[in-house]
Design an enzyme around this catalytic site. Structure first.
Site, short mmCIF file in Angstrom:
data_model
loop_
_atom_site.label_atom_id
_atom_site.label_comp_id
_atom_site.label_asym_id
_atom_site.label_seq_id
_atom_site.Cartn_x
_atom_site.Cartn_y
_atom_site.Cartn_z
CG HIS A 1 102.41 64.23 -42.60
ND1 HIS A 1 103.24 63.15 -42.33
CD2 HIS A 1 102.95 65.22 -42.93
CE1 HIS A 1 104.26 63.40 -42.88
NE2 HIS A 1 104.22 64.86 -43.35
CG ASP B 1 101.63 60.20 -40.51
OD1 ASP B 1 101.58 61.24 -41.36
OD2 ASP B 1 102.50 60.47 -39.44
CB SER C 1 107.53 65.43 -43.13
OG SER C 1 106.79 64.90 -44.24
#
Length: 293
Positions: free
Chosen positions: A268, A236, A153
């Site tokens: 995610h 995602d 991320s």
């Protein structure tokens, strides 16, 4: 390019709120579960591996890293530097050792890097810190067989910024053999008007100079022999998926050695949490990248 400019403010917020896209549980619950998973994985890693905790790489309070060492006495070990996620404002290196166990068992050194998250730190500072952390690790572990980066991320963004470094201003030019970029953001412009930017307080100029997608020529100059994997979760958000797909295509067009992994049945958070498992697809790929499969 991405069509985020045509989205309403509400839709942009939704696209850049990864917790709202998990199919496993509610947004709040998935974040709580994520922190708990990373924490327990890190506690386990600290319990079963030899560790060096809070090693300074700079003068600042936040400029510390943790090292997870294999029992192997061979001087020729690969080393993975991990940069944590948390949207540049949550988490720390203290939840970042979770991926160490399967790697250390295969004779890989794992380094979890801390950096000054917002609002204490700003984007320029964080990018400068992770670059310095890499230079410091190379100076301390000059005998390693290969240096690899892994980030999730916001950490994937920081790893990509490390790949785009002009090392001429540092005392050292690390030969980075591989980079594993998981569910990252590579263009910061879309988040400027979202809640993500509230503690970061970036303007357009800051966002541009810290967007890896704008530094492909520099990356090409410094990372020609680097093996890059861009990974994204099936669940995602479309905008996160687009960020990974566009960055992958840009790297490919620049002639870099890059592969794309669209990981099924992950969101995610689970895409990175599962690195605790040595049978997980991405764990195997990471080990294979280091010649450990």
């Amino acid at each position: 390019m991405s069509d985020w400019r045509n989205m309403s403010a509400d839709e942009l917020e939704r696209q850049y709120s990864p917790s709202r896209w998990s199919l496993r549980m509610s947004a709040d619950a998935v974040i709580r579960a994520h922190v708990a998973a990373l924490r327990s994985g890190t506690e386990k890693a600290r319990a079963v591996t030899q560790t060096l905790i809070d090693v300074p790489y700079g003068e600042g309070d936040g400029e510390k890293l943790d090292v997870y060492l294999p029992s192997s006495s061979s001087p020729d070990l690969p080393l993975v530097i991990y940069f944590h996620g948390g949207y540049w404002q949550f988490l720390s290196k203290d939840e970042s050792g979770f991926l160490a166990v399967p790697l250390v068992q295969q004779g890989v050194v794992v380094v979890a890097v801390g950096y000054s998250i917002a609002p204490k730190g700003n984007m320029d500072l964080m990018v400068s810190q992770v670059r310095r952390s890499v230079a410091c690790v190379i100076q301390q572990y000059s005998h390693i067989s290969g240096l690899y980066l892994c980030g999730h991320s916001a950490g994937a963004h920081l790893a990509a910024m490390v790949l785009s470094t002009d090392w001429s201003q540092y005392d050292i030019a690390p030969q980075i053999k591989g980079a594993f970029l998981v569910s990252g953001i590579y263009d910061l412009l879309p988040i400027l008007s979202t809640y993500v930017n509230e503690p970061l307080k970036m303007n357009e100029e800051v966002a541009l100079r810290n967007s890896p997608s704008h530094f492909l020529s520099q990356l090409k100059a410094s990372s020609t022999s680097c093996d890059i994997t861009v990974a994204v979760a099936q669940n995602d958000s479309p905008e996160f998926r687009k960020q990974s797909e566009e960055y992958f295509r840009a790297l490919q067009s620049a002639g870099l050695k890059v592969s794309f992994e669209d990981v099924p049945d992950t969101d995610h958070f689970s895409i990175i949490e599962q690195l605790v498992d040595d049978h997980y697809h991405l764990t195997k790929l990471l080990l294979k990248m280091m010649g450990k499969s």
